[in-house]
Scaffold this active site. Structure first.
Site, PDB file in Angstrom:
ATOM      1  N   GLU A  40       7.360  -4.158   6.357  1.00  0.00           N
ATOM      2  CA  GLU A  40       6.986  -3.182   5.329  1.00  0.00           C
ATOM      3  C   GLU A  40       5.655  -2.505   5.662  1.00  0.00           C
ATOM      4  O   GLU A  40       5.483  -1.312   5.457  1.00  0.00           O
ATOM      5  CB  GLU A  40       6.892  -3.851   3.947  1.00  0.00           C
ATOM      6  CG  GLU A  40       8.236  -4.173   3.342  1.00  0.00           C
ATOM      7  CD  GLU A  40       9.076  -2.916   3.084  1.00  0.00           C
ATOM      8  OE1 GLU A  40       8.517  -1.835   2.896  1.00  0.00           O
ATOM      9  OE2 GLU A  40      10.313  -3.049   3.106  1.00  0.00           O
ATOM     10  N   TYR A 123       3.916  -1.034  -4.313  1.00  0.00           N
ATOM     11  CA  TYR A 123       5.191  -0.911  -3.601  1.00  0.00           C
ATOM     12  C   TYR A 123       5.438  -2.135  -2.710  1.00  0.00           C
ATOM     13  O   TYR A 123       6.505  -2.763  -2.758  1.00  0.00           O
ATOM     14  CB  TYR A 123       5.240   0.372  -2.748  1.00  0.00           C
ATOM     15  CG  TYR A 123       6.368   0.265  -1.757  1.00  0.00           C
ATOM     16  CD1 TYR A 123       7.680   0.462  -2.175  1.00  0.00           C
ATOM     17  CD2 TYR A 123       6.153  -0.157  -0.442  1.00  0.00           C
ATOM     18  CE1 TYR A 123       8.740   0.268  -1.307  1.00  0.00           C
ATOM     19  CE2 TYR A 123       7.203  -0.353   0.435  1.00  0.00           C
ATOM     20  CZ  TYR A 123       8.489  -0.141  -0.004  1.00  0.00           C
ATOM     21  OH  TYR A 123       9.540  -0.357   0.857  1.00  0.00           O
ATOM     22  N   ASP A 141       9.320   4.007  -2.750  1.00  0.00           N
ATOM     23  CA  ASP A 141       8.665   4.503  -1.534  1.00  0.00           C
ATOM     24  C   ASP A 141       9.019   5.994  -1.400  1.00  0.00           C
ATOM     25  O   ASP A 141       9.616   6.569  -2.318  1.00  0.00           O
ATOM     26  CB  ASP A 141       9.097   3.688  -0.300  1.00  0.00           C
ATOM     27  CG  ASP A 141      10.533   3.998   0.105  1.00  0.00           C
ATOM     28  OD1 ASP A 141      11.305   4.523  -0.732  1.00  0.00           O
ATOM     29  OD2 ASP A 141      10.890   3.736   1.274  1.00  0.00           O
TER      30      ASP A 141
END
Ligand code: SF4
Length: 346
Positions: A40, A123, A141
Site C-alpha cells: 500500500e 486510507y 483512494d
C-alpha cells in the site's frame, strides 16, 4: 444510506466482474498485514506495473518487521531507489521500529492503533484493516474516488472537505458487512481497469446501470492547481580519477539522499565551464518547474562534512534524488558516446 439503489445487486455485479477480470497481483495472494502495508505504501503515487518488481525485491530482502527495523537507513533508501517520495521509505523504516518496540513485532489491529504508526493515514489504515483482517472498513483512494464521483455524478471538487465527506460517506454506505476485502479490491480494480481517468470503458462496465455520470471524462472535479513556478538549480560535476563528489541531503524531504553539490563558480578557473553547462533539463517538483544546469567544477581542496567521493561504477545502489541520478546517467552516457568531452582524469 447509499445514493445507489440496491447496493447488494450493485456489489454482486462488481463481484462477478472482479472474479473474472481481477488481476493476480502479488499482494492479493496474502493476508499478511506487513506485506499488505508495504504494498500500500509503495502504491501511493506509483503505478502497479512499477511497484510489482520493487515489492518482490523488498519482500525478499526485508520479509518482516524485524529485518526492516534492524536494517540501516542507507539500505532501506537504497532498495527504495527509483520509487521516489523517499519520506515513504523513512516512514516504513521507523514504523517497523515502533512495531518491534511497542507491538511485539506484530501489526496492531484496529484503525486507531494502526493510524498511530508513522506515515499511515486514514486510507492506509483502512486498507490494512480490510485487506489483511477482512474488516468492513471503507477506503477511498484515487481509483475509488473516481468511480464513486462518477457513479454519483459528483460536481463538487473531490479534494474539498465537502467532496471528501461525500466520498467517504458513500464508501461507508456501500461497504458490505462480510466480504469487505473482496468488495474493496473489486471497486478499486474497476477504477484501475474500466473506469479509467481519460477514456472510461462505460459500454463494458459491470455497474453501468447504477452510474449517473453525465460526462464521465469530466469527473472527478478537482480544486484548481496552484500556478506553476519556475526555479533554477545549478549543480557541480566534480570528478577525479573515476570518482565523483556527491553531497548528502539533510532537509525533511530529501534527508539521507545524495545529489551533486551546488555549483560554486568562484572555484572554476576555466571561464567556459562557468558559462556553458555540461547538461541542462527541467523537472517538475510539486507546483514548480526546475531548470537544472550541471557545470563542470574543479575539485575543492577539502570536501564539506556532508560530502563524499564515490566510485562512478558504484552509484547504482546509492540512494540519489531522481533528477540528479538522471543528470549523472546522462552525462556518463554522453561521455561514452563522445558527446561530452571530459578530461582523462575524470
Ligand atoms: Fe465509470 Fe463508466 Fe462505469 Fe460509470 S459507467 S462507473 S463512468 S466506467
Amino acid at each position: 444510506m447509499s445514493a445507489i439503489q440496491n447496493p447488494k445487486l450493485f456489489r454482486d455485479s462488481l463481484f462477478r466482474w472482479f472474479k473474472k477480470y481481477g488481476r493476480d497481483l502479488p499482494w492479493r495472494d496474502t493476508n499478511d498485514p506487513y506485506a499488505i502495508w508495504i504494498s500500500e505504501i509503495m502504491l501511493q503515487q506509483t503505478q502497479v506495473i512499477t511497484v510489482i518488481d520493487y515489492y518482490r525485491r523488498w519482500m525478499k530482502r526485508f520479509p518482516d518487521f524485524q529485518t526492516l527495523a534492524t536494517a540501516s537507513e542507507a539500505d532501506v533508501l537504497g532498495l527504495w531507489q527509483g520509487l521516489g517520495y523517499y519520506s515513504r521509505a523513512r516512514n516504513v523504516h521507523s514504523a517497523a521500529q515502533v512495531v518491534m518496540k511497542e507491538h511485539c513485532g506484530k501489526m496492531p489491529t484496529g484503525l486507531a492503533e494502526i493510524r498511530k504508526l508513522p506515515g499511515i493515514g486514514r486510507y492506509t489504515a483502512g486498507a490494512i484493516s480490510t485487506f489483511a483482517y477482512d474488516e468492513p472498513e471503507p477506503i477511498v483512494d484515487a481509483n475509488i474516488a473516481r468511480v464513486l464521483a462518477r457513479l454519483l455524478n459528483l460536481r463538487i471538487p473531490v479534494d474539498s472537505t465537502a467532496g471528501q465527506s461525500t466520498l467517504w460517506g458513500e464508501a461507508t454506505a456501500l461497504q458490505p458487512k462480510s466480504n469487505a476485502r473482496l468488495y474493496n479490491s473489486a471497486i478499486m480494480e474497476l477504477g484501475a481497469l474500466v473506469c479509467l481517468p481519460r477514456s472510461p470503458k462505460c459500454p463494458v462496465c459491470p455497474v453501468q446501470k447504477y452510474c449517473t455520470a453525465v460526462n464521465p471524462e469530466a469527473l472527478p472535479v478537482k480544486k484548481p492547481r496552484p500556478k506553476t513556478l519556475e526555479l533554477t538549480e545549478n549543480a557541480a560535476w566534480i570528478v577525479k580519477g573515476g570518482n565523483i563528489l556527491l553531497q548528502q541531503q539533510t532537509g525533511v524531504r530529501w534527508r539521507g539522499l545524495w545529489k551533486l553539490p551546488a555549483f560554486d563558480p568562484s572555484l572554476n578557473t576555466d571561464q567556459q565551464s562557468v558559462s556553458t553547462p555540461l547538461l541542462q533539463f527541467t523537472y517538475p517538483f510539486t507546483h514548480h518547474r526546475v531548470m537544472l544546469s550541471i557545470f563542470r567544477q574543479s575539485s575543492p581542496a577539502t570536501n564539506g562534512a556532508d560530502q563524499s567521493w564515490f566510485k562512478m561504477n558504484s552509484l547504482e545502489q546509492l540512494a540519489m534524488t531522481a533528477p540528479h541520478r538522471r543528470a549523472v546517467e546522462q552525462i556518463l552516457a554522453a561521455k561514452i558516446t563522445g558527446r561530452i568531452k571530459i578530461s582523462k582524469n575524470d
